[in-house]
Design a protein around this motif. Sequence first.
Motif, PDB file in Angstrom:
ATOM      1  N   GLY A  30      -2.522  82.410 -46.363  1.00 48.67           N
ATOM      2  CA  GLY A  30      -3.507  82.515 -45.287  1.00 48.67           C
ATOM      3  C   GLY A  30      -3.293  81.472 -44.208  1.00 48.67           C
ATOM      4  N   LEU A  31      -3.742  81.808 -42.990  1.00 47.26           N
ATOM      5  CA  LEU A  31      -3.540  80.933 -41.838  1.00 47.26           C
ATOM      6  C   LEU A  31      -4.811  80.216 -41.387  1.00 47.26           C
ATOM      7  CD1 LEU A  31      -1.263  83.225 -39.622  1.00 47.26           C
ATOM      8  CD2 LEU A  31      -0.592  81.659 -41.453  1.00 47.26           C
ATOM      9  N   LYS A  32      -5.936  80.523 -41.991  1.00 39.44           N
ATOM     10  CA  LYS A  32      -7.191  79.940 -41.506  1.00 39.44           C
ATOM     11  C   LYS A  32      -7.171  78.411 -41.553  1.00 39.44           C
ATOM     12  CE  LYS A  32     -10.488  83.683 -42.133  1.00 39.44           C
ATOM     13  NZ  LYS A  32     -11.777  84.113 -42.724  1.00 39.44           N
ATOM     14  N   LYS A  33      -6.554  77.861 -42.586  1.00 43.82           N
ATOM     15  CA  LYS A  33      -6.573  76.413 -42.757  1.00 43.82           C
ATOM     16  C   LYS A  33      -5.767  75.694 -41.683  1.00 43.82           C
ATOM     17  CE  LYS A  33      -5.645  72.808 -46.208  1.00 43.82           C
ATOM     18  NZ  LYS A  33      -5.198  72.525 -47.595  1.00 43.82           N
ATOM     19  N   VAL A  34      -4.808  76.385 -41.055  1.00 41.62           N
ATOM     20  CA  VAL A  34      -3.880  75.698 -40.152  1.00 41.62           C
ATOM     21  C   VAL A  34      -4.188  75.930 -38.668  1.00 41.62           C
ATOM     22  CG1 VAL A  34      -2.063  75.837 -41.880  1.00 41.62           C
ATOM     23  CG2 VAL A  34      -2.208  77.600 -40.128  1.00 41.62           C
ATOM     24  N   LEU A  35      -5.223  76.719 -38.352  1.00 41.46           N
ATOM     25  CA  LEU A  35      -5.443  77.088 -36.955  1.00 41.46           C
ATOM     26  C   LEU A  35      -6.312  76.108 -36.171  1.00 41.46           C
ATOM     27  CD1 LEU A  35      -5.942  80.971 -36.914  1.00 41.46           C
ATOM     28  CD2 LEU A  35      -3.986  79.631 -36.130  1.00 41.46           C
ATOM     29  N   ASP A  36      -7.183  75.367 -36.827  1.00 40.91           N
ATOM     30  CA  ASP A  36      -8.180  74.589 -36.098  1.00 40.91           C
ATOM     31  C   ASP A  36      -7.563  73.594 -35.118  1.00 40.91           C
ATOM     32  OD1 ASP A  36     -11.148  73.725 -35.895  1.00 40.91           O
ATOM     33  OD2 ASP A  36     -10.064  71.847 -36.204  1.00 40.91           O
ATOM     34  N   THR A  37      -6.551  72.879 -35.547  1.00 41.04           N
ATOM     35  CA  THR A  37      -5.986  71.845 -34.681  1.00 41.04           C
ATOM     36  C   THR A  37      -5.402  72.412 -33.395  1.00 41.04           C
ATOM     37  OG1 THR A  37      -4.452  69.969 -34.615  1.00 41.04           O
ATOM     38  CG2 THR A  37      -3.723  71.916 -35.796  1.00 41.04           C
ATOM     39  N   TYR A  38      -4.931  73.681 -33.442  1.00 41.78           N
ATOM     40  CA  TYR A  38      -4.292  74.271 -32.264  1.00 41.78           C
ATOM     41  C   TYR A  38      -5.297  74.690 -31.193  1.00 41.78           C
ATOM     42  CZ  TYR A  38      -0.337  74.282 -35.396  1.00 41.78           C
ATOM     43  OH  TYR A  38       0.648  73.890 -36.268  1.00 41.78           O
ATOM     44  N   SER A  39      -6.548  74.837 -31.567  1.00 42.43           N
ATOM     45  CA  SER A  39      -7.582  75.155 -30.582  1.00 42.43           C
ATOM     46  C   SER A  39      -8.429  73.939 -30.216  1.00 42.43           C
ATOM     47  CB  SER A  39      -8.504  76.261 -31.132  1.00 42.43           C
ATOM     48  OG  SER A  39      -9.135  75.831 -32.321  1.00 42.43           O
ATOM     49  N   ARG A  40      -8.230  72.823 -30.892  1.00 42.09           N
ATOM     50  CA  ARG A  40      -9.072  71.653 -30.679  1.00 42.09           C
ATOM     51  C   ARG A  40      -8.385  70.544 -29.875  1.00 42.09           C
ATOM     52  NH1 ARG A  40     -13.656  70.452 -33.249  1.00 42.09           N
ATOM     53  NH2 ARG A  40     -13.269  72.143 -34.705  1.00 42.09           N
ATOM     54  N   ASP A  41      -7.084  70.363 -30.116  1.00 41.50           N
ATOM     55  CA  ASP A  41      -6.362  69.254 -29.497  1.00 41.50           C
ATOM     56  C   ASP A  41      -5.956  69.620 -28.072  1.00 41.50           C
ATOM     57  OD1 ASP A  41      -4.706  67.178 -28.762  1.00 41.50           O
ATOM     58  OD2 ASP A  41      -3.607  67.116 -30.659  1.00 41.50           O
ATOM     59  N   PRO A  42      -6.446  68.903 -27.036  1.00 39.90           N
ATOM     60  CA  PRO A  42      -6.104  69.241 -25.655  1.00 39.90           C
ATOM     61  C   PRO A  42      -4.650  68.955 -25.308  1.00 39.90           C
ATOM     62  CG  PRO A  42      -7.317  67.179 -25.708  1.00 39.90           C
ATOM     63  CD  PRO A  42      -7.358  67.731 -27.102  1.00 39.90           C
ATOM     64  N   ASN A  43      -3.943  68.223 -26.180  1.00 38.95           N
ATOM     65  CA  ASN A  43      -2.556  67.871 -25.899  1.00 38.95           C
ATOM     66  C   ASN A  43      -1.576  68.896 -26.457  1.00 38.95           C
ATOM     67  OD1 ASN A  43      -0.838  66.014 -24.622  1.00 38.95           O
ATOM     68  ND2 ASN A  43      -0.267  65.112 -26.575  1.00 38.95           N
ATOM     69  N   LEU A  44      -2.087  69.938 -27.118  1.00 36.40           N
ATOM     70  CA  LEU A  44      -1.222  70.954 -27.680  1.00 36.40           C
ATOM     71  C   LEU A  44      -1.044  72.108 -26.703  1.00 36.40           C
ATOM     72  CD1 LEU A  44      -2.303  71.203 -31.417  1.00 36.40           C
ATOM     73  CD2 LEU A  44      -0.395  69.965 -30.418  1.00 36.40           C
ATOM     74  N   ALA A  63       5.255  91.173 -38.948  1.00 34.59           N
ATOM     75  CA  ALA A  63       4.395  90.837 -40.086  1.00 34.59           C
ATOM     76  C   ALA A  63       2.973  91.312 -39.817  1.00 34.59           C
ATOM     77  CB  ALA A  63       4.413  89.329 -40.326  1.00 34.59           C
ATOM     78  N   ILE A  64       2.375  91.987 -40.791  1.00 36.95           N
ATOM     79  CA  ILE A  64       1.031  92.537 -40.672  1.00 36.95           C
ATOM     80  C   ILE A  64       0.059  91.673 -41.479  1.00 36.95           C
ATOM     81  CG2 ILE A  64      -0.427  94.565 -41.015  1.00 36.95           C
ATOM     82  CD1 ILE A  64       1.794  94.980 -38.971  1.00 36.95           C
ATOM     83  N   PHE A  65      -1.058  91.284 -40.851  1.00 35.97           N
ATOM     84  CA  PHE A  65      -2.067  90.449 -41.496  1.00 35.97           C
ATOM     85  C   PHE A  65      -3.378  91.218 -41.609  1.00 35.97           C
ATOM     86  CE2 PHE A  65       1.026  87.455 -40.127  1.00 35.97           C
ATOM     87  CZ  PHE A  65       0.899  86.336 -40.928  1.00 35.97           C
ATOM     88  N   ASP A  66      -4.202  90.804 -42.574  1.00 39.18           N
ATOM     89  CA  ASP A  66      -5.549  91.361 -42.649  1.00 39.18           C
ATOM     90  C   ASP A  66      -6.507  90.498 -41.833  1.00 39.18           C
ATOM     91  OD1 ASP A  66      -6.126  89.082 -44.153  1.00 39.18           O
ATOM     92  OD2 ASP A  66      -6.151  90.136 -46.072  1.00 39.18           O
ATOM     93  N   ASN A  67      -7.785  90.857 -41.820  1.00 42.56           N
ATOM     94  CA  ASN A  67      -8.729  90.096 -40.997  1.00 42.56           C
ATOM     95  C   ASN A  67      -9.116  88.758 -41.609  1.00 42.56           C
ATOM     96  OD1 ASN A  67     -10.431  90.974 -43.037  1.00 42.56           O
ATOM     97  ND2 ASN A  67     -11.431  92.529 -41.757  1.00 42.56           N
ATOM     98  N   GLU A  68      -8.572  88.461 -42.785  1.00 39.91           N
ATOM     99  CA  GLU A  68      -8.713  87.123 -43.361  1.00 39.91           C
ATOM    100  C   GLU A  68      -7.499  86.263 -43.055  1.00 39.91           C
ATOM    101  OE1 GLU A  68     -11.381  85.843 -44.964  1.00 39.91           O
ATOM    102  OE2 GLU A  68     -12.416  87.694 -44.410  1.00 39.91           O
ATOM    103  N   LEU A  69      -6.621  86.796 -42.202  1.00 38.76           N
ATOM    104  CA  LEU A  69      -5.405  86.104 -41.748  1.00 38.76           C
ATOM    105  C   LEU A  69      -4.430  85.846 -42.890  1.00 38.76           C
ATOM    106  CD1 LEU A  69      -6.814  83.537 -39.147  1.00 38.76           C
ATOM    107  CD2 LEU A  69      -6.288  85.951 -38.881  1.00 38.76           C
ATOM    108  N   LYS A  70      -4.354  86.796 -43.829  1.00 40.07           N
ATOM    109  CA  LYS A  70      -3.389  86.710 -44.915  1.00 40.07           C
ATOM    110  C   LYS A  70      -2.327  87.793 -44.735  1.00 40.07           C
ATOM    111  CE  LYS A  70      -6.540  84.730 -48.344  1.00 40.07           C
ATOM    112  NZ  LYS A  70      -7.156  84.868 -49.697  1.00 40.07           N
ATOM    113  N   LEU A  71      -1.075  87.406 -44.941  1.00 44.27           N
ATOM    114  CA  LEU A  71       0.033  88.334 -44.770  1.00 44.27           C
ATOM    115  C   LEU A  71      -0.034  89.454 -45.805  1.00 44.27           C
ATOM    116  CD1 LEU A  71       2.801  89.102 -43.518  1.00 44.27           C
ATOM    117  CD2 LEU A  71       3.866  87.550 -45.182  1.00 44.27           C
TER     118      LEU A  71
END
Length: 406
Positions: free
Chosen positions: A119-133, A228-236
């Motif tokens: 799943g990708l949920k755990k890794v997404l937060d920093t990419y929407s929060r950090d203004p330097n990314l 790659a196809i994911f479900d709505n829980e962001l799992k491959l």
Amino acid sequence: MRKVGRVALALLTLVLSAGCWDSSEVNDLALELAWGIDTAKNEDLMISAQVIAPFRMGSAEGGSSGGGGGGQDKPYFVMSGIGKDTLDAVQQMQTKLSRQVYRAHRRVIVIGEAQARKGLKKVLDTYSRDPNLKLRSDVFIVKGGTAKEFLNVAYPLEDIPGIGALKEYSQIGTLKEMGLINLLISSISDGNCPALPAIAIGSDTTGPEDTDQDGSSGGEGFRIAGTAIFDNELKLLGYIKGSEGKLLRWIKGELSKLIVTAPIEEEEGEVSLDLNKLRSKVLPRFEGDQIKIQVILKGQGMIRENNTNLDLMQPHNLTIAEEALEKQVETSVSQTITKVQEEFGADVFEFGEVIHRKYPSRWKSLREDWDAEFRKAEVSVKADLTIRRIGVTGPSLHLKERNIQK
């Protein structure tokens, strides 16, 4: 829709505010262009960065490295760190570097298959929060491998291999550097599921080039290996073929070019059309409780190959070719949609979003169980293709006059 609008506004704000806000000296920064995410032991994350080696760039440009960073003096290196989350892993990586990792120039994010299935949920937060990314990055799933393995693979045509992935992806006619933004938007949608390009290590294949089997082959470099196809829980969930992925992007309005080859049965040959100016429209409607969706695909282009006896200078023969090409597109797109419905049940085509916009009241009763409703939806496809040019000849030059179909 309001939630999607708020997220889009937040993403736009991050794009406009990104930059060198901390006034760090360039000589104190470790510039990375590609970023990798893998799963590690004990539920931890492994973060890897493909970092520019500035003092080797000159020799690479001069050709002494043998091209593509393949020599000992390759102009990059890969550093990794493991932590409880992304930031923790980056801090662990930082202890191995004399310069501060600087991610604002990052253009590619690769995610190992094991992490994608987790799943990708755990890794997404920093990419929407950090203004330097940098949000304008493309995201790839490493099919049958890890992100760290991918980042360590040399690429024959580029000094920085991560850029090779970006350029390969653009060759198939897709929109560049929109993967992360689209992923973030899909992650908060009620019905839409993400679809990300898959990349496999090794430029050689062990079977047909367009395969949906898992795993990668040996050899130098890498290749685009489907979607790659994911479900709505962001799992491959799995993969579809590269040709099917292109059709998916045409439906979503994210494709700029495509070559279609169609057989013409009466002539025992094929014609190939190089399409551009691709457009799509999705028209949903209801017949009682049955959802019916019509997909209309349009495009125009030039005949690149004609292996039939047809003289395409004749208007009626041109019509025959157009109808054969349209039939081929309609069949291929219908098969792709049916495959996704039956095998995955994940709405990667954004049909739910179209229904949401046109029938907001009906959508309220559908969104909680949209995966099941998506599987049952009846989808029809209509192609409208126009041949604008046929090249410098009508029939093939090798044909004798008596064999040409006027």
